[in-house]
Write a protein that holds these residues in place. Structure first.
Motif, PDB file in Angstrom:
ATOM      1  N   ALA A   1       0.806  -1.413   0.088  1.00  0.00           N
ATOM      2  CA  ALA A   1      -0.069   0.010  -0.093  1.00  0.00           C
ATOM      3  C   ALA A   1       0.882   1.277  -0.038  1.00  0.00           C
ATOM      4  O   ALA A   1       0.672   2.152  -0.486  1.00  0.00           O
ATOM      5  CB  ALA A   1      -0.993   0.013   1.343  1.00  0.00           C
ATOM      6  N   GLU A   2       1.858   1.394   0.831  1.00  0.00           N
ATOM      7  CA  GLU A   2       2.944   2.328   0.621  1.00  0.00           C
ATOM      8  C   GLU A   2       3.415   2.638  -0.501  1.00  0.00           C
ATOM      9  O   GLU A   2       3.563   3.739  -1.068  1.00  0.00           O
ATOM     10  CB  GLU A   2       3.895   1.935   1.561  1.00  0.00           C
ATOM     11  N   GLY A   3       3.819   1.501  -1.431  1.00  0.00           N
ATOM     12  CA  GLY A   3       4.255   1.735  -2.698  1.00  0.00           C
ATOM     13  C   GLY A   3       3.432   2.373  -3.661  1.00  0.00           C
ATOM     14  O   GLY A   3       3.632   3.155  -4.534  1.00  0.00           O
ATOM     15  N   TYR A   4       1.997   1.954  -3.540  1.00  0.00           N
ATOM     16  CA  TYR A   4       0.916   2.774  -4.403  1.00  0.00           C
ATOM     17  C   TYR A   4       0.664   4.124  -4.035  1.00  0.00           C
ATOM     18  O   TYR A   4       0.408   4.948  -5.117  1.00  0.00           O
ATOM     19  CB  TYR A   4      -0.602   1.791  -3.975  1.00  0.00           C
ATOM     20  N   LEU A   5       0.830   4.326  -2.820  1.00  0.00           N
ATOM     21  CA  LEU A   5       0.692   5.910  -2.390  1.00  0.00           C
ATOM     22  C   LEU A   5       1.827   6.576  -2.965  1.00  0.00           C
ATOM     23  O   LEU A   5       1.651   7.889  -3.296  1.00  0.00           O
ATOM     24  CB  LEU A   5       0.889   6.015  -0.713  1.00  0.00           C
ATOM     25  N   LEU A   6       2.970   6.023  -3.218  1.00  0.00           N
ATOM     26  CA  LEU A   6       4.017   6.749  -3.959  1.00  0.00           C
ATOM     27  C   LEU A   6       3.712   7.120  -5.562  1.00  0.00           C
ATOM     28  O   LEU A   6       4.004   8.236  -6.070  1.00  0.00           O
ATOM     29  CB  LEU A   6       5.272   5.939  -4.022  1.00  0.00           C
ATOM     30  N   ILE A   7       2.787   6.100  -6.113  1.00  0.00           N
ATOM     31  CA  ILE A   7       2.435   6.679  -7.544  1.00  0.00           C
ATOM     32  C   ILE A   7       1.809   7.913  -7.696  1.00  0.00           C
ATOM     33  O   ILE A   7       2.164   8.593  -8.397  1.00  0.00           O
ATOM     34  CB  ILE A   7       1.516   5.587  -8.047  1.00  0.00           C
TER      35      ILE A   7
ATOM     36  N   GLN B   1      12.821  14.818 -11.761  1.00  0.00           N
ATOM     37  CA  GLN B   1      13.545  14.235 -11.025  1.00  0.00           C
ATOM     38  C   GLN B   1      13.290  13.763  -9.832  1.00  0.00           C
ATOM     39  O   GLN B   1      13.541  12.671  -9.241  1.00  0.00           O
ATOM     40  CB  GLN B   1      14.863  15.357 -10.810  1.00  0.00           C
ATOM     41  N   ALA B   2      12.530  14.560  -8.956  1.00  0.00           N
ATOM     42  CA  ALA B   2      11.929  14.061  -7.829  1.00  0.00           C
ATOM     43  C   ALA B   2      10.979  12.796  -8.030  1.00  0.00           C
ATOM     44  O   ALA B   2      10.882  12.288  -7.202  1.00  0.00           O
ATOM     45  CB  ALA B   2      11.529  15.299  -6.885  1.00  0.00           C
ATOM     46  N   GLY B   3      10.163  13.218  -8.839  1.00  0.00           N
ATOM     47  CA  GLY B   3       9.365  11.998  -9.278  1.00  0.00           C
ATOM     48  C   GLY B   3       9.946  10.675  -9.635  1.00  0.00           C
ATOM     49  O   GLY B   3       9.336   9.670  -9.270  1.00  0.00           O
ATOM     50  N   HIS B   4      11.004  10.712 -10.282  1.00  0.00           N
ATOM     51  CA  HIS B   4      11.627   9.623 -10.487  1.00  0.00           C
ATOM     52  C   HIS B   4      12.126   8.865  -9.320  1.00  0.00           C
ATOM     53  O   HIS B   4      12.222   7.627  -9.223  1.00  0.00           O
ATOM     54  CB  HIS B   4      13.129   9.768 -11.399  1.00  0.00           C
ATOM     55  N   GLY B   5      12.548   9.532  -8.374  1.00  0.00           N
ATOM     56  CA  GLY B   5      12.941   8.850  -6.903  1.00  0.00           C
ATOM     57  C   GLY B   5      11.761   8.185  -6.623  1.00  0.00           C
ATOM     58  O   GLY B   5      11.927   7.004  -5.940  1.00  0.00           O
ATOM     59  N   LEU B   6      10.408   8.751  -6.493  1.00  0.00           N
ATOM     60  CA  LEU B   6       9.460   8.185  -5.774  1.00  0.00           C
ATOM     61  C   LEU B   6       9.148   6.889  -6.568  1.00  0.00           C
ATOM     62  O   LEU B   6       8.700   5.706  -5.897  1.00  0.00           O
ATOM     63  CB  LEU B   6       8.254   9.119  -5.935  1.00  0.00           C
TER      64      LEU B   6
ATOM     65  N   ALA C   1       8.775   2.968  -5.329  1.00  0.00           N
ATOM     66  CA  ALA C   1       7.537   2.171  -5.629  1.00  0.00           C
ATOM     67  C   ALA C   1       7.744   0.714  -6.321  1.00  0.00           C
ATOM     68  O   ALA C   1       7.278  -0.105  -6.092  1.00  0.00           O
ATOM     69  CB  ALA C   1       6.273   2.942  -6.525  1.00  0.00           C
ATOM     70  N   LEU C   2       8.842   0.707  -7.269  1.00  0.00           N
ATOM     71  CA  LEU C   2       9.302  -0.431  -7.864  1.00  0.00           C
ATOM     72  C   LEU C   2       9.842  -1.359  -7.135  1.00  0.00           C
ATOM     73  O   LEU C   2       9.530  -2.655  -7.062  1.00  0.00           O
ATOM     74  CB  LEU C   2      10.283  -0.033  -9.077  1.00  0.00           C
TER      75      LEU C   2
END
Length: 544
Positions: A117-123, A136-141, A145-146
């Motif tokens: 669920a934590e991973g899904y919230l990062l999307i 760039q910041a989005g890439h880190g999140l 998630a991956l």
């Protein structure tokens, strides 16, 4: 003797067989008869979303969240909340989406270690950073998630994380690295390893990245794959309009403008049925065809509808300003769009910036845009990039007073555009070649190039472009006295609002012949569009 299948069994079976309407009917009946466990309520939410029943989908997903909480399954409840965030924000319900995001975070407070669920919230958080211009910041999140998706062997989360990473790389200007990641995630999608909604999101996002990276080959391949995927799910509404809008863009490139307009309008129909994400693409592609064929007022309305989505319809609206002789407005529009664009979108806009700066008479600004466009290119770059840069180079060199070099660049550009089967852009190369020949005093070669370009524009129905070439070729506007009897007949029918196809039926002519007549009329009357020709005809008493 075996017991008959229950409504729940039938609903699950229909879902697995991609019969969404049957699945929804059976699952709703099972819900009414005795209720559903939360995982099946989630299934109803997915089916409703696929069918374009967005409000119903949100309601069922809300219910699934509540049922999971009742059972003490906070991770599953948080996952439902994460999907609610994505759905609601996509529907324009930003405040409600933020509320669900806060709720999901509170659910996971105090959890020991990561959860899916934590991973899904990062999307949705990563998507927000992409939209805010911080890939760039989005890439880190997305990378995190991956990692979480891989840890929990969650195929959907893995695919969404990898999609975000690839999209971020393309937005940052690292097209090759990004497209390689996107090809990999598409392997999972085409193999059927990803659920329908994440799969559709991935298809459409990958096509968007292909457009940004100007990769026509991949765009063709994945558009065909998306068409097959949608075709295997005939009652699906979600993603179907986006599929049509992507197809319309390729049809425009290849000169099938009538078909492109029909397809874009079909995408508009899917918007009303529940695929709102097709809105921008549908209206923008309609605007493109209408602008290119001289229906300027209609094009302006289409671009305005596209702009209602919050995205500026560039470069199309800037080109429209040029045809409307609003050069300063076109320049301001392009400069503002470039200033706010990420690296990939900036590259997409640079060819138009060259055209518009030249039209505004700022050769130095056009040269700067060309140098930025050309700097990273080499012989193995994608053909569309090379074609755009070569065409822009020919135009700038001609403006700088180098007709020989311009002719060489226009010939190179023509070869690439021809190999891409892009007739409108290939004809533009012929125009530049003609202008270069004329500047060198070779009037015979110039006339040949102008004639070839005019014929191609007329075949396409590109009346404004054809009229411009006729004027370049020396057929100066002469007004009423120069119109032939046949051209007068065509003008009257144009004023009646008839399209070329209808005029052809009325006068027993081919569409190509009608297109040539319309181009000649616009040139002779010195007007840029069919609407302007109609106004001229009434104002000067040509028709009553």
């Amino acid at each position: 003797m075996t017991a008959p299948d229950t409504a729940l069994d039938l609903g699950r079976s229909a879902y697995s067989e991609r019969r969404w309407r049957d699945a929804l009917e059976c699952l709703v009946r099972a819900d009414a008869e005795g209720g559903l466990p939360p995982q099946d309520i989630e299934l109803v939410a997915s089916v409703a979303m696929l069918l374009g029943l967005n409000a119903e989908s949100v309601e069922y997903l809300n219910r699934a969240h509540d049922e999971y909480l009742t059972l003490g399954d906070t991770n599953s409840a948080a996952r439902c909340a994460a999907w609610l965030v994505m759905f609601l924000m996509d529907m324009g319900e930003y405040s409600l989406g933020q509320g669900w995001l806060a709720r999901a975070k509170h659910l996971l407070e105090g959890s020991v270690g990561p959860s899916a669920a934590e991973g899904y919230l990062l999307i949705p958080a990563g998507l927000g950073l992409l939209r805010a211009g911080d890939p760039q910041a989005g890439h880190g999140l997305f990378s995190r998630a991956l990692e979480i998706g891989s840890l929990f062997h969650d195929r959907d989360l893995q695919a969404m994380g990898q999609l975000g990473m690839g999209t971020s790389q393309v937005s940052l200007g690292h097209a090759d690295d990004g497209l390689e990641l996107l090809d990999e995630v598409m392997v999972s999608v085409t193999a059927g390893e990803v659920s329908p909604i994440p799969a559709g999101i991935i298809y459409c996002a990958v096509l968007g990245s292909c457009r940004l990276a100007q990769d026509v080959r991949r765009a063709h391949e994945w558009t065909a794959a998306l068409e097959r995927w949608c075709g295997d799910r005939p009652d699906m509404v979600m993603f179907s309009g986006q599929c049509q809008a992507n197809r319309a863009e390729l049809l425009i490139l290849h000169g099938a403008w009538n078909e492109a307009l029909s397809v874009a309008r079909a995408a508009e129909g899917r918007i009303r049925k529940g695929d709102p994400d097709a809105t921008f693409g549908s209206w923008y592609q309609q605007g493109e065809v209408l602008r290119l064929t001289g229906w300027l007022d209609d094009a302006e309305r289409a671009y305005a509808k596209a702009a209602e989505t919050g995205f500026e319809p560039v470069p199309g609206i800037a080109y429209l300003h040029l045809v409307q002789h609003k050069v300063a407005q076109a320049k301001n529009t392009m400069r503002r769009a470039l200033a706010g664009a990420d690296p990939a979108n900036r590259r997409r806009l640079l060819p138009a910036a060259v055209d518009i700066e030249l039209a505004a008479g700022d050769v130095a600004a056009a040269r700067a845009a060309l140098d930025e466009l050309s700097a990273p290119l080499h012989s193995t770059s994608r053909p569309l990039e090379l074609a755009l840069a070569s065409l822009a180079s020919a135009a700038v060199l001609l403006a700088e007073g180098h007709p020989v070099a311009s002719l060489q660049a226009s010939r190179k550009a023509w070869r690439i555009w021809y190999s891409l089967e892009a007739p409108y852009q290939a004809a533009r190369c012929r125009v530049l070649a003609g202008r270069a020949c004329a500047a060198m005093g070779d009037t015979d070669s110039a006339a040949m190039e102008f004639e070839a370009a005019t014929a191609e524009f007329a075949d396409l129905g590109a009346t404004p472009a054809a009229a411009e070439v006729l004027e370049l070729a020396g057929e100066k506007p002469k007004g009423q006295s120069s119109l032939s009897a046949r051209e007068m007949e065509v003008l009257r029918l144009v004023a009646d609002g008839l399209a070329n196809k209808a005029i052809a039926r009325e006068l027993y002519l081919s569409e190509k012949t009608v297109a040539r007549h319309v181009s000649n009329i616009l040139s002779k009357l010195a007007v840029p569009s069919r609407a302007a020709a109609t106004s001229y005809a009434f104002e000067h008493g040509l028709i009553h």
